[in-house]
Design a protein around this motif. Structure first.
Motif, PDB file in Angstrom:
ATOM      1  N   LEU A 183      43.031  57.037  18.724  1.00 41.45           N
ATOM      2  CA  LEU A 183      43.927  57.278  17.601  1.00 41.45           C
ATOM      3  C   LEU A 183      44.118  56.026  16.743  1.00 41.45           C
ATOM      4  N   ALA A 184      44.216  54.864  17.365  1.00 43.45           N
ATOM      5  CA  ALA A 184      44.411  53.626  16.595  1.00 43.45           C
ATOM      6  C   ALA A 184      43.247  53.405  15.638  1.00 43.45           C
ATOM      7  N   GLY A 185      42.026  53.641  16.116  1.00 40.98           N
ATOM      8  CA  GLY A 185      40.856  53.484  15.252  1.00 40.98           C
ATOM      9  C   GLY A 185      40.838  54.517  14.136  1.00 40.98           C
ATOM     10  N   GLY A 186      41.215  55.747  14.458  1.00 37.31           N
ATOM     11  CA  GLY A 186      41.259  56.785  13.433  1.00 37.31           C
ATOM     12  C   GLY A 186      42.281  56.471  12.352  1.00 37.31           C
ATOM     13  N   ARG A 187      43.452  55.992  12.764  1.00 37.26           N
ATOM     14  CA  ARG A 187      44.473  55.617  11.780  1.00 37.26           C
ATOM     15  C   ARG A 187      43.972  54.484  10.878  1.00 37.26           C
ATOM     16  N   ARG A 188      43.318  53.502  11.482  1.00 41.65           N
ATOM     17  CA  ARG A 188      42.799  52.382  10.682  1.00 41.65           C
ATOM     18  C   ARG A 188      41.760  52.864   9.685  1.00 41.65           C
ATOM     19  N   ASP A 233      49.416  61.772  13.866  1.00 40.98           N
ATOM     20  CA  ASP A 233      48.733  62.017  15.131  1.00 40.98           C
ATOM     21  C   ASP A 233      47.277  62.349  14.824  1.00 40.98           C
ATOM     22  N   GLU A 234      46.474  62.675  15.839  1.00 39.66           N
ATOM     23  CA  GLU A 234      45.045  62.879  15.599  1.00 39.66           C
ATOM     24  C   GLU A 234      44.757  64.041  14.658  1.00 39.66           C
ATOM     25  N   PRO A 235      45.398  65.219  14.816  1.00 37.37           N
ATOM     26  CA  PRO A 235      45.147  66.286  13.836  1.00 37.37           C
ATOM     27  C   PRO A 235      45.523  65.876  12.415  1.00 37.37           C
ATOM     28  N   ALA A 236      46.610  65.106  12.257  1.00 42.57           N
ATOM     29  CA  ALA A 236      47.022  64.670  10.923  1.00 42.57           C
ATOM     30  C   ALA A 236      46.035  63.665  10.344  1.00 42.57           C
ATOM     31  N   VAL A 237      45.474  62.806  11.192  1.00 47.39           N
ATOM     32  CA  VAL A 237      44.431  61.884  10.734  1.00 47.39           C
ATOM     33  C   VAL A 237      43.243  62.676  10.202  1.00 47.39           C
ATOM     34  N   CYS A 238      42.842  63.705  10.936  1.00 44.59           N
ATOM     35  CA  CYS A 238      41.683  64.506  10.523  1.00 44.59           C
ATOM     36  C   CYS A 238      41.988  65.300   9.256  1.00 44.59           C
ATOM     37  N   ARG A 239      43.196  65.859   9.153  1.00 43.82           N
ATOM     38  CA  ARG A 239      43.560  66.563   7.919  1.00 43.82           C
ATOM     39  C   ARG A 239      43.559  65.605   6.733  1.00 43.82           C
ATOM     40  N   ALA A 240      44.071  64.398   6.934  1.00 37.87           N
ATOM     41  CA  ALA A 240      44.117  63.417   5.845  1.00 37.87           C
ATOM     42  C   ALA A 240      42.707  63.076   5.367  1.00 37.87           C
ATOM     43  N   ALA A 241      41.776  62.939   6.302  1.00 45.99           N
ATOM     44  CA  ALA A 241      40.395  62.630   5.929  1.00 45.99           C
ATOM     45  C   ALA A 241      39.784  63.775   5.123  1.00 45.99           C
ATOM     46  N   ALA A 269      45.857  72.191  13.260  1.00 43.87           N
ATOM     47  CA  ALA A 269      45.341  71.251  14.259  1.00 43.87           C
ATOM     48  C   ALA A 269      43.870  70.962  13.991  1.00 43.87           C
ATOM     49  N   ALA A 270      43.618  70.178  12.954  1.00 44.59           N
ATOM     50  CA  ALA A 270      42.239  69.802  12.620  1.00 44.59           C
ATOM     51  C   ALA A 270      41.704  68.790  13.629  1.00 44.59           C
TER      52      ALA A 270
END
Length: 329
Positions: free
Chosen positions: A118-123, A137-145, A286-287
């Motif tokens: 998750l830290a790498g995904g957020r970065r 969180d991880e789904p939100a990181v993926c949705r943001a991308a 939940a992406a």
């Protein structure tokens, strides 16, 4: 059209070299530096609201004038250069389109999630979105991308291409100046509510055609990409695009969400402030990293198809023009 086709292909293949950016920056960073000068010089807190709004209007008009002049100067030089002039135009257009750069930045997100969690995904996602990464969180990181891919496909690829075809290099540079100004000063903050008003409104206007066209590209691509739904994309655009707080971003985001069976947008946090936006699409919230890869496939097919269409039109018009000229001769 020939220049645009080649520029799309070149930028998709090599993007904008990082070493070149570190050495001289990028035209958008040069425009950003000019906007920052205007912001420091004209946007004073002790000015009244109307005066700050007028200063913002002067700023955006000045940016457009400088951009048009720069584009006309480059086109004028290129017109005298033969093959060298053609190369100058090709490089200029490729520099102002982000087909490959966007692809690489978004593709970095699932790679970072796999390698660093998750830290790498957020970065990785913080490089392409303005929301608070620590809240994701991880789904939100993926949705943001995925949201960034959809919106920036319109702003960074379709819109520059459209304005190049409409108004040549001057129109393309002017568009990039308006879009950059919106991203820097077009916010509803205390500092920029008045000063950035003109930039935000003009950006809404110049992005209207590209946002609709991008949604159509995603719908068309969804018809041929396995696992995607053109019907779902069309339904989401019809139902949700007008509910987005942006008059433009909802179109490509809704199309992407409907095509992939996801929900995008929704409430997000920027600088500690939660923005209550509507959801685009009615699928899963939940992406996953696989969904980011699916979105990239849809994006690549959409713009590969668009490139082929532009190339075919260029070829057809070239043949038609040659036939007309040959007949007259």
């Amino acid at each position: 059209m020939l220049i645009l086709t080649l520029a799309l292909a070149i930028e998709a293949a090599i993007a904008y070299p990082g070493a070149l950016f570190r050495a001289i920056g990028h035209p958008v960073s040069w425009i950003g530096a000019l906007i920052a000068i205007f912001d420091r010089s004209l946007n004073w807190s002790d000015f009244s609201f109307p005066v700050r709004r007028l200063a913002g209007i002067v700023t955006i008009l000045s940016l457009v004038a400088v951009s048009l002049a720069a584009g006309m100067a480059i086109e004028g030089l290129a017109a005298w250069g033969g093959p060298a002039g053609f190369a100058v135009m090709l490089i200029a257009v490729a520099t102002l389109i982000a087909t490959g750069s966007l692809d690489r930045h978004v593709a970095a997100v699932p790679r970072a999630l796999a390698a660093e969690g998750l830290a790498g995904g957020r970065r990785a996602v913080s490089m392409i979105v303005g929301r608070d990464p620590e809240t994701l969180d991880e789904p939100a990181v993926c949705r943001a991308a995925i949201e960034s891919l959809a919106e920036n496909a319109s702003d960074g690829v379709t819109a520059p291409a459209v304005w190049f075809l409409v108004a040549g290099l001057p129109g393309m540079i002017a568009y990039k100046a308006i879009n950059t100004a919106d991203s820097m000063i077009g916010h509803r903050t205390e500092r920029h509510r008045a000063f950035g008003w003109a930039a935000a409104r003009l950006d809404d206007l110049v992005n209207l055609p590209a946002s609709r066209l991008t949604a159509l590209l995603f719908i068309a691509a969804a018809a041929v990409v396995p696992g995607a739904s053109a019907a779902g994309a069309l339904a989401a655009v019809r139902r949700d695009s007008g509910r987005h707080r942006s008059p433009n971003a909802g179109w490509p985001e809704a199309a992407m969400a409907g095509a992939l069976g996801l929900r995008l947008a929704g409430p997000r946090s920027y600088g500690g402030v939660v923005v209550e936006d509507a959801w685009m699409g009615d699928g899963r919230a939940a992406a996953s990293a696989d969904d980011v890869r699916r979105a990239l496939r849809l994006y690549r097919v959409a713009y590969a198809g668009a490139g082929v269409l532009v190339a075919a039109l260029a070829l057809g018009l070239g043949i038609l023009g040659g036939g007309v000229l040959g007949g007259r001769m």
